[in-house]
Each structure stands twice: as C-alpha cells, then as structure tokens.
Scaffold this motif. Sequence first.
Motif, PDB file in Angstrom:
ATOM      1  N   TRP A 167       0.800  -1.218   0.000  1.00 49.61           N
ATOM      2  CA  TRP A 167       0.000   0.000   0.000  1.00 49.61           C
ATOM      3  C   TRP A 167       0.833   1.268   0.000  1.00 49.61           C
ATOM      4  O   TRP A 167       0.387   2.307  -0.494  1.00 49.61           O
ATOM      5  N   LEU A 168       2.037   1.231   0.554  1.00 54.64           N
ATOM      6  CA  LEU A 168       2.873   2.430   0.535  1.00 54.64           C
ATOM      7  C   LEU A 168       3.198   2.834  -0.894  1.00 54.64           C
ATOM      8  O   LEU A 168       3.114   4.021  -1.258  1.00 54.64           O
ATOM      9  N   THR A 169       3.532   1.865  -1.717  1.00 56.46           N
ATOM     10  CA  THR A 169       3.786   2.145  -3.134  1.00 56.46           C
ATOM     11  C   THR A 169       2.521   2.625  -3.827  1.00 56.46           C
ATOM     12  O   THR A 169       2.560   3.538  -4.664  1.00 56.46           O
ATOM     13  N   THR A 170       1.392   2.035  -3.475  1.00 55.79           N
ATOM     14  CA  THR A 170       0.120   2.432  -4.080  1.00 55.79           C
ATOM     15  C   THR A 170      -0.219   3.876  -3.747  1.00 55.79           C
ATOM     16  O   THR A 170      -0.619   4.653  -4.628  1.00 55.79           O
ATOM     17  N   VAL A 171      -0.055   4.249  -2.481  1.00 53.46           N
ATOM     18  CA  VAL A 171      -0.320   5.623  -2.064  1.00 53.46           C
ATOM     19  C   VAL A 171       0.623   6.592  -2.778  1.00 53.46           C
ATOM     20  O   VAL A 171       0.210   7.679  -3.208  1.00 53.46           O
ATOM     21  N   THR A 172       1.883   6.217  -2.903  1.00 50.76           N
ATOM     22  CA  THR A 172       2.839   7.042  -3.635  1.00 50.76           C
ATOM     23  C   THR A 172       2.419   7.201  -5.091  1.00 50.76           C
ATOM     24  O   THR A 172       2.542   8.288  -5.680  1.00 50.76           O
ATOM     25  N   LEU A 173       1.911   6.123  -5.680  1.00 47.47           N
ATOM     26  CA  LEU A 173       1.426   6.168  -7.060  1.00 47.47           C
ATOM     27  C   LEU A 173       0.251   7.129  -7.196  1.00 47.47           C
ATOM     28  O   LEU A 173       0.161   7.881  -8.172  1.00 47.47           O
ATOM     29  N   TRP A 174      -0.650   7.131  -6.219  1.00 46.93           N
ATOM     30  CA  TRP A 174      -1.775   8.075  -6.243  1.00 46.93           C
ATOM     31  C   TRP A 174      -1.269   9.511  -6.286  1.00 46.93           C
ATOM     32  O   TRP A 174      -1.793  10.342  -7.022  1.00 46.93           O
ATOM     33  N   GLY A 175      -0.242   9.789  -5.488  1.00 47.07           N
ATOM     34  CA  GLY A 175       0.334  11.130  -5.522  1.00 47.07           C
ATOM     35  C   GLY A 175       0.921  11.458  -6.876  1.00 47.07           C
ATOM     36  O   GLY A 175       0.780  12.584  -7.379  1.00 47.07           O
ATOM     37  N   GLY A 176       1.584  10.481  -7.496  1.00 48.17           N
ATOM     38  CA  GLY A 176       2.146  10.690  -8.826  1.00 48.17           C
ATOM     39  C   GLY A 176       1.072  10.956  -9.869  1.00 48.17           C
ATOM     40  O   GLY A 176       1.244  11.808 -10.756  1.00 48.17           O
ATOM     41  N   VAL A 177      -0.037  10.245  -9.773  1.00 52.48           N
ATOM     42  CA  VAL A 177      -1.153  10.457 -10.702  1.00 52.48           C
ATOM     43  C   VAL A 177      -1.722  11.861 -10.532  1.00 52.48           C
ATOM     44  O   VAL A 177      -2.001  12.566 -11.515  1.00 52.48           O
ATOM     45  N   ALA A 178      -1.891  12.292  -9.284  1.00 56.74           N
ATOM     46  CA  ALA A 178      -2.421  13.635  -9.013  1.00 56.74           C
ATOM     47  C   ALA A 178      -1.466  14.712  -9.531  1.00 56.74           C
ATOM     48  O   ALA A 178      -1.899  15.725 -10.102  1.00 56.74           O
ATOM     49  N   LEU A 179      -0.175  14.507  -9.364  1.00 54.91           N
ATOM     50  CA  LEU A 179       0.812  15.469  -9.858  1.00 54.91           C
ATOM     51  C   LEU A 179       0.788  15.530 -11.385  1.00 54.91           C
ATOM     52  O   LEU A 179       0.834  16.620 -11.975  1.00 54.91           O
ATOM     53  N   ALA A 180       0.699  14.366 -12.026  1.00 51.55           N
ATOM     54  CA  ALA A 180       0.627  14.329 -13.487  1.00 51.55           C
ATOM     55  C   ALA A 180      -0.603  15.067 -13.994  1.00 51.55           C
ATOM     56  O   ALA A 180      -0.547  15.805 -14.987  1.00 51.55           O
ATOM     57  N   GLY A 181      -1.730  14.881 -13.313  1.00 54.03           N
ATOM     58  CA  GLY A 181      -2.948  15.585 -13.698  1.00 54.03           C
ATOM     59  C   GLY A 181      -2.814  17.085 -13.551  1.00 54.03           C
ATOM     60  O   GLY A 181      -3.271  17.857 -14.410  1.00 54.03           O
ATOM     61  N   THR A 182      -2.167  17.515 -12.473  1.00 57.93           N
ATOM     62  CA  THR A 182      -1.947  18.951 -12.257  1.00 57.93           C
ATOM     63  C   THR A 182      -1.120  19.553 -13.378  1.00 57.93           C
ATOM     64  O   THR A 182      -1.465  20.604 -13.948  1.00 57.93           O
ATOM     65  N   LEU A 183      -0.019  18.891 -13.724  1.00 56.93           N
ATOM     66  CA  LEU A 183       0.881  19.415 -14.748  1.00 56.93           C
ATOM     67  C   LEU A 183       0.232  19.417 -16.129  1.00 56.93           C
ATOM     68  O   LEU A 183       0.374  20.381 -16.894  1.00 56.93           O
ATOM     69  N   LEU A 184      -0.487  18.334 -16.454  1.00 57.88           N
ATOM     70  CA  LEU A 184      -1.143  18.269 -17.763  1.00 57.88           C
ATOM     71  C   LEU A 184      -2.197  19.363 -17.905  1.00 57.88           C
ATOM     72  O   LEU A 184      -2.299  20.011 -18.953  1.00 57.88           O
ATOM     73  N   CYS A 185      -2.985  19.564 -16.848  1.00 56.67           N
ATOM     74  CA  CYS A 185      -3.985  20.639 -16.878  1.00 56.67           C
ATOM     75  C   CYS A 185      -3.317  21.994 -17.077  1.00 56.67           C
ATOM     76  O   CYS A 185      -3.769  22.811 -17.882  1.00 56.67           O
TER      77      CYS A 185
END
Length: 202
Positions: A167-185
């Motif tokens: 789950w630690l990796t999964t939570v980190t991945l969620w943060g990466g997805v959110a960051l990618a969405g921020t930058l793309l927007c």
Amino acid sequence: GLWTLIRRSALLPIMIVIILQGILRDGITTWMPTYINDRYHLGTSVSILTTAVLPLFSIISVMAANAVQKRIASEVTVASLMFAAGFAAAAGLRLFFSSSPALPVICMALVTGCMHGVNTMLISRLPRHFAPYGRVSSVSGVLNTFTYVGSALSTYGIAAVSDRWGWLTTVTLWGGVALAGTLLCALCIRRWNRFASVPAGE
C-alpha cells in the motif's frame, strides 16, 4: 469537424487528465475499505463504513469548484487547481501513512472530493463551449468514455500494485497520478483559453 475541434481545443491531453481523475476518484472509492482493513485491521464492516465520509467531501469540493469557476471562468484552470489540491491531499496521505486511521481517511476523502470537482469542470461544464459547433453531445460522450477508462484501469491496476508492492507504493502512485494531472492541466490552460475565447467560425 470533430477531430479539428479536438486538436484546436487541446482535448487530447484533457482526455488523459480525465483518465487520471477517473483512476483516483473511482480507484480510491473502490479500494478504500480494503486499504483501511489491511492497514488497521478494523474489520470489513467498519472499513466499509469509513466510505460514508466520501459523499460529504465530494459535495463540498463540487461547490468549491463551482465557486472558483465563477471567478476564474476557465474550466481547465479550475481543474488544475483541484488537481493540485488533490496532490496535496495525496502527499498528506503519504505523510500520515503510519498514523491512526482518521487522518488517512480524511486525506483519501479530500483526494476523491477534488476529483469530483475536476469531473464537474471537465465533463459537465467544458462541453458547453462546443455548442456553437453543434458538438456538445459528441464531446460530452467522448469525455465520459475516458472517465470509464480511468475507472477500469483503477479497478485492476490498484489491486495489482497493492498486491505486488504494498500500500505504501500504491499511495505514492496516487500522488504521482495527481501530480501528473496537475501538470497536464496546467499545460493545457493557455491553448484551451484561446479556443474558448474565439467565436465559432474564426
């Protein structure tokens, strides 16, 4: 034509953004009880009960997104801000990974709530700009499709990642997805605003 409109309005990267919000929104909603049960061993019933906070945060986030949109006007800009807030909540979830259940639950609720705000901007409000071209229904349908793509990816992807790496990796991945969405927007803002401000036919 529809393809010309998609290119001119930066809809292609926006479609990717919609996939990312679908991954976070539906993925966390689906797997939150499993996360709580695995991490804190509270039992299935209590773990499922924690999801009761999600609708409240979703309503608040949608109201906040609508209030901001009245001031900023640009749906993509508001979506970028909501994604940034989601990234901050995901970072908080990573930070409080070893804490008691309350803070992680709040952080996950904030992430999903922010994604509902993104969904409101990009799925409900953005297609209206295509009304002069007679393409509101087409664009709305296409964008909705990508939401379900994100949902499907999260259903199987989060299970695979959490089973293999924890789950630690999964939570980190969620943060990466959110960051990618921020930058793309953020990258789409200028192009989208230029498209939205030009009358049809020009």
